[in-house]
Scaffold this motif. Sequence first.
Motif, short mmCIF file in Angstrom:
data_model
loop_
_atom_site.label_atom_id
_atom_site.label_comp_id
_atom_site.label_asym_id
_atom_site.label_seq_id
_atom_site.Cartn_x
_atom_site.Cartn_y
_atom_site.Cartn_z
N LEU A 1 10.76 20.66 -5.73
CA LEU A 1 11.56 19.70 -6.45
C LEU A 1 12.16 19.15 -5.16
CD1 LEU A 1 12.79 18.08 -9.01
CD2 LEU A 1 14.53 19.81 -8.65
N VAL A 2 12.05 17.54 -5.39
CA VAL A 2 12.73 16.73 -4.40
C VAL A 2 13.27 15.45 -5.39
CG1 VAL A 2 12.28 14.97 -2.91
CG2 VAL A 2 11.06 16.96 -2.56
N VAL A 3 14.61 15.49 -5.33
CA VAL A 3 15.22 14.23 -5.93
C VAL A 3 16.05 13.46 -5.02
CG1 VAL A 3 16.91 13.88 -7.96
CG2 VAL A 3 15.33 15.76 -8.10
N GLU A 4 15.96 12.18 -5.16
CA GLU A 4 16.77 11.28 -4.36
C GLU A 4 17.51 10.19 -5.06
OE1 GLU A 4 13.96 11.98 -0.33
OE2 GLU A 4 13.74 10.30 -1.65
N THR A 5 18.72 10.10 -5.09
CA THR A 5 19.49 8.98 -5.71
C THR A 5 20.17 8.43 -4.54
OG1 THR A 5 21.21 10.51 -6.22
CG2 THR A 5 19.26 10.58 -7.98
N GLY A 6 20.49 6.85 -5.23
CA GLY A 6 21.42 6.43 -4.27
C GLY A 6 21.73 4.95 -4.99
N GLY A 7 22.34 4.19 -4.35
CA GLY A 7 22.80 2.72 -4.86
C GLY A 7 24.18 2.79 -4.97
N HIS A 8 24.71 1.60 -5.79
CA HIS A 8 26.35 1.81 -6.20
C HIS A 8 26.12 1.11 -7.36
CE1 HIS A 8 25.44 -2.60 -5.58
NE2 HIS A 8 24.66 -2.23 -4.35
N MET A 9 27.61 1.07 -8.03
CA MET A 9 27.86 0.54 -9.49
C MET A 9 26.94 -0.96 -9.64
SD MET A 9 31.22 -0.11 -11.23
CE MET A 9 32.09 1.15 -10.69
N GLY A 10 25.91 -0.77 -10.72
CA GLY A 10 25.39 -1.97 -10.98
C GLY A 10 23.96 -1.99 -10.27
N ALA A 11 23.69 -1.21 -9.28
CA ALA A 11 22.18 -1.04 -8.66
C ALA A 11 21.84 0.39 -8.22
CB ALA A 11 22.23 -2.22 -7.45
N GLN B 1 29.40 20.90 2.35
CA GLN B 1 29.78 19.94 3.31
C GLN B 1 30.99 19.35 2.93
OE1 GLN B 1 26.59 17.12 1.89
NE2 GLN B 1 24.79 18.27 2.74
N GLY B 2 31.77 19.99 1.95
CA GLY B 2 33.40 19.70 1.96
C GLY B 2 33.42 18.56 0.83
N GLY B 3 32.27 18.18 -0.08
CA GLY B 3 32.28 17.34 -0.99
C GLY B 3 32.17 15.83 -0.32
N GLY B 4 32.34 14.92 -1.07
CA GLY B 4 32.16 13.53 -0.74
C GLY B 4 31.43 12.73 -1.82
N TYR B 5 31.34 11.34 -1.46
CA TYR B 5 30.48 10.45 -2.30
C TYR B 5 29.21 9.98 -1.63
CZ TYR B 5 34.80 10.73 -5.28
OH TYR B 5 35.70 11.04 -5.85
N GLY B 6 28.49 9.31 -2.22
CA GLY B 6 27.15 8.64 -1.57
C GLY B 6 25.88 9.18 -2.38
N PRO B 7 24.86 8.93 -1.72
CA PRO B 7 23.53 9.19 -2.16
C PRO B 7 23.34 10.86 -2.21
CG PRO B 7 23.51 7.95 -0.19
CD PRO B 7 24.80 8.25 -0.40
N ALA B 8 22.76 11.32 -3.20
CA ALA B 8 22.39 12.62 -3.48
C ALA B 8 21.02 13.05 -3.12
CB ALA B 8 22.85 12.90 -4.94
N ALA B 9 20.69 14.00 -2.52
CA ALA B 9 19.41 14.21 -2.28
C ALA B 9 19.25 15.93 -2.27
CB ALA B 9 18.91 13.86 -0.64
N VAL B 10 18.04 16.24 -2.97
CA VAL B 10 17.61 17.56 -3.21
C VAL B 10 16.13 17.68 -2.57
CG1 VAL B 10 17.14 19.52 -4.70
CG2 VAL B 10 19.30 18.21 -4.88
N HIS B 11 16.01 18.27 -1.52
CA HIS B 11 14.71 18.83 -0.86
C HIS B 11 14.39 20.09 -1.10
CE1 HIS B 11 14.12 14.66 0.45
NE2 HIS B 11 15.43 14.55 0.54
N GLN B 12 13.55 20.58 -1.99
CA GLN B 12 13.13 21.89 -2.19
C GLN B 12 11.70 22.07 -2.18
OE1 GLN B 12 15.14 23.10 -5.84
NE2 GLN B 12 16.92 23.44 -4.83
N SER B 13 10.92 23.18 -1.89
CA SER B 13 9.54 23.26 -2.15
C SER B 13 9.08 22.81 -3.36
CB SER B 13 9.22 24.83 -1.64
OG SER B 13 9.57 25.61 -2.68
#
Length: 164
Positions: free
Chosen positions: A133-143, A119-131
Amino acid sequence: MLAVAAASLALVALAAPAYAALGAAPTYPVTASSTSAGAASQNSAAVARFAASGSAASAAYTVSQTTLPSGTVVSEYIGAGNTVFALSWQGPTMPPLKTLLAAYFPSYVQALTDAHATQGGGYGPAAVHQSALVVETGGHMGAFVGRAYLPQALPQGVSADDIK
């Protein structure tokens, strides 16, 4: 003098934070009695017992919440065999994902690395959706918020939407 040093070391060990590992036993003891979920200290857990909706054979699971010293609340979803099948968190700092994801951390990092490269890098929420394992992270500094779960380990009648 040696006894005082040993007692001090024992108190420090008790105060050191410990965390659950996805796919392993919960870190904090879960009591048999149900209490309402709420803020908990570093060394105790607030526990709530839930029954998954569905058929009469639906499995029960327990949600144990622990507040880390940073103020971040980590919820452990504990199913059959006293195994953590999901985690969620919210608070001012990210929890230690390497510790929380344990054996699943390398595949999480690899998936993020692969996504970053394509995807060429970047910032923001990170999500991994595999058969496995699923991990979803998000928010901003302090939250920060997030969740991780093992799709194949979800108890019968429990969906991903139940992991909050």
